[in-house]
Design a protein around this motif. Structure first.
Motif, short mmCIF file in Angstrom:
data_model
loop_
_atom_site.label_atom_id
_atom_site.label_comp_id
_atom_site.label_asym_id
_atom_site.label_seq_id
_atom_site.Cartn_x
_atom_site.Cartn_y
_atom_site.Cartn_z
N GLY A 123 27.63 64.31 7.34
CA GLY A 123 27.68 63.35 8.42
C GLY A 123 26.36 63.23 9.14
N VAL A 124 26.25 62.13 9.90
CA VAL A 124 25.04 61.84 10.67
C VAL A 124 25.42 61.63 12.13
CG1 VAL A 124 23.70 60.86 8.77
CG2 VAL A 124 25.26 59.39 10.04
N CYS A 125 24.59 62.15 13.04
CA CYS A 125 24.80 61.98 14.48
C CYS A 125 26.14 62.63 14.88
CB CYS A 125 24.72 60.48 14.84
SG CYS A 125 24.65 60.15 16.62
N PHE A 144 27.01 69.34 5.01
CA PHE A 144 25.63 68.91 5.14
C PHE A 144 25.54 68.10 6.42
CE2 PHE A 144 21.67 66.78 4.10
CZ PHE A 144 20.99 67.66 3.27
N CYS A 145 24.94 68.69 7.46
CA CYS A 145 25.01 68.13 8.81
C CYS A 145 23.64 67.61 9.24
CB CYS A 145 25.46 69.20 9.80
SG CYS A 145 26.98 70.06 9.31
N LEU A 146 23.54 66.30 9.40
CA LEU A 146 22.29 65.66 9.77
C LEU A 146 22.27 65.32 11.25
CD1 LEU A 146 22.25 63.59 6.55
CD2 LEU A 146 20.18 64.75 7.35
N TYR A 147 21.28 65.85 11.94
CA TYR A 147 21.08 65.71 13.39
C TYR A 147 22.39 65.63 14.17
CZ TYR A 147 20.48 60.92 11.38
OH TYR A 147 20.57 59.77 10.64
N HIS A 214 15.79 60.79 16.09
CA HIS A 214 17.22 60.67 15.85
C HIS A 214 17.47 59.45 14.96
CE1 HIS A 214 21.39 61.54 16.76
NE2 HIS A 214 21.61 60.25 16.94
N ALA A 215 18.46 59.56 14.08
CA ALA A 215 18.86 58.46 13.20
C ALA A 215 17.78 58.10 12.18
CB ALA A 215 19.27 57.23 13.99
N PHE A 216 16.98 59.07 11.77
CA PHE A 216 15.93 58.76 10.80
C PHE A 216 16.49 58.39 9.42
CE2 PHE A 216 16.39 63.40 10.16
CZ PHE A 216 16.42 63.49 8.77
N MET A 217 17.77 58.65 9.17
CA MET A 217 18.39 58.27 7.91
C MET A 217 18.82 56.80 7.89
SD MET A 217 18.60 60.95 5.82
CE MET A 217 19.91 60.53 4.67
N ARG A 218 19.00 56.20 9.04
CA ARG A 218 19.56 54.85 9.13
C ARG A 218 18.52 53.82 8.69
NH1 ARG A 218 20.46 52.99 14.94
NH2 ARG A 218 21.97 54.69 15.03
N ASP A 225 12.99 56.69 8.48
CA ASP A 225 11.91 57.32 7.72
C ASP A 225 12.36 57.39 6.26
OD1 ASP A 225 10.17 59.20 6.45
OD2 ASP A 225 9.61 59.99 8.42
N ALA A 226 11.91 56.43 5.46
CA ALA A 226 12.39 56.31 4.09
C ALA A 226 12.08 57.54 3.25
CB ALA A 226 11.79 55.06 3.44
#
Length: 245
Positions: A123-125, A144-147, A214-218, A225-226
């Motif tokens: 998940g994200v956020c 797998f925990c993203l920010y 924050h939200a660099f995956m979006r 950030d690709a």
């Protein structure tokens, strides 16, 4: 790998939860990843993330995380109104309801002919927090925990003593924790608090702090950030291939 998309309305303890399922088009059995979204629910970036994971040979389930609080199919915009509504939903739904949602999704996955019994979460956020929270469930092999937000601050509603940080010792599966150093939602002190708790409870975890916001995956907006996102997808795929084998 070619994938297919399905929509399922899953019965939970707190009502029907629309869940989007992305899975390989080829026949066979595949491990499941429950993918928890941001507060905006299944936006186009979340759908693309799910498709990327599914294309590597997983069944990916994307639930509407605030299904009790919105009409089925609700997607919030990445604007101030969407942010305000999503944050209001975040602070209205008890963690215990997220727990029962996870139980319903595990049960659903294990009832499908195309799924193995192995389930992981990502998940994200707020979704990163929900992945951490889902790892309290003994049926979850890895998270797998993203920010992830609100773990350190204990700001989500729950019964006393049932917050995610306090419950860390109940995590049995393996964790991967990813934070952006420039993320204002989780301070350096907050990250240290989570790290210390994981060490104290002797949880099997790995930890990364990257130079990102924050939200660099979006893949919409100025914070994307690709290059880092690609690294995270590769790490997540390798992680789940290992823990869900």
């Amino acid at each position: 790998m070619i994938i297919t998309k399905e929509v399922h309305d899953i019965a939970t303890a707190t009502g029907v939860m629309r869940t989007y399922v992305y899975r390989p088009d080829e026949s066979g059995q595949y491990s499941t990843i429950i993918f928890y979204s941001e507060i905006f629910q299944q936006t186009a970036p979340i759908a693309r993330s799910a498709a990327i994971l599914a294309g590597h040979g997983f069944v990916v389930m994307v639930p509407e995380v605030f299904h009790e609080l919105n009409p089925i199919g609700t997607v919030l915009e990445y604007d101030d109104a969407g942010k305000d509504k999503g944050n209001a939903d975040k602070f209205a739904k008890p963690l215990e309801h997220h727990d029962s949602d996870t139980e319903a999704m595990v049960e659903f996955a294990r009832s499908q002919a195309y799924c193995t019994s192995q389930v992981g979460v990502m998940g994200v956020c707020i979704g990163g927090h929900l992945a951490y929270r889902a790892a309290l469930n003994a049926d979850i092999s890895g998270a797998f925990c993203l920010y992830p937000t609100d773990i350190h601050s204990n700001t989500l509603p729950c019964e006393q003593g049932n917050d995610s940080l306090t419950r860390t010792g109940d995590i049995a599966g393996e964790l991967v924790m990813i934070f952006g150093k420039q993320d204002p939602h989780v301070s350096s002190e907050g990250r240290k608090l989570i790290y210390q708790k994981l060490e104290q409870e002797q949880i099997n975890f790995s930890w990364q702090e990257v130079n990102a916001q924050h939200a660099f995956m979006r893949d919409e907006g100025e914070r994307y950030d690709a290059a880092l996102a690609l690294q995270m997808y590769l790490q997540a795929v390798a992680f789940f291939q290992r823990v869900l084998s």
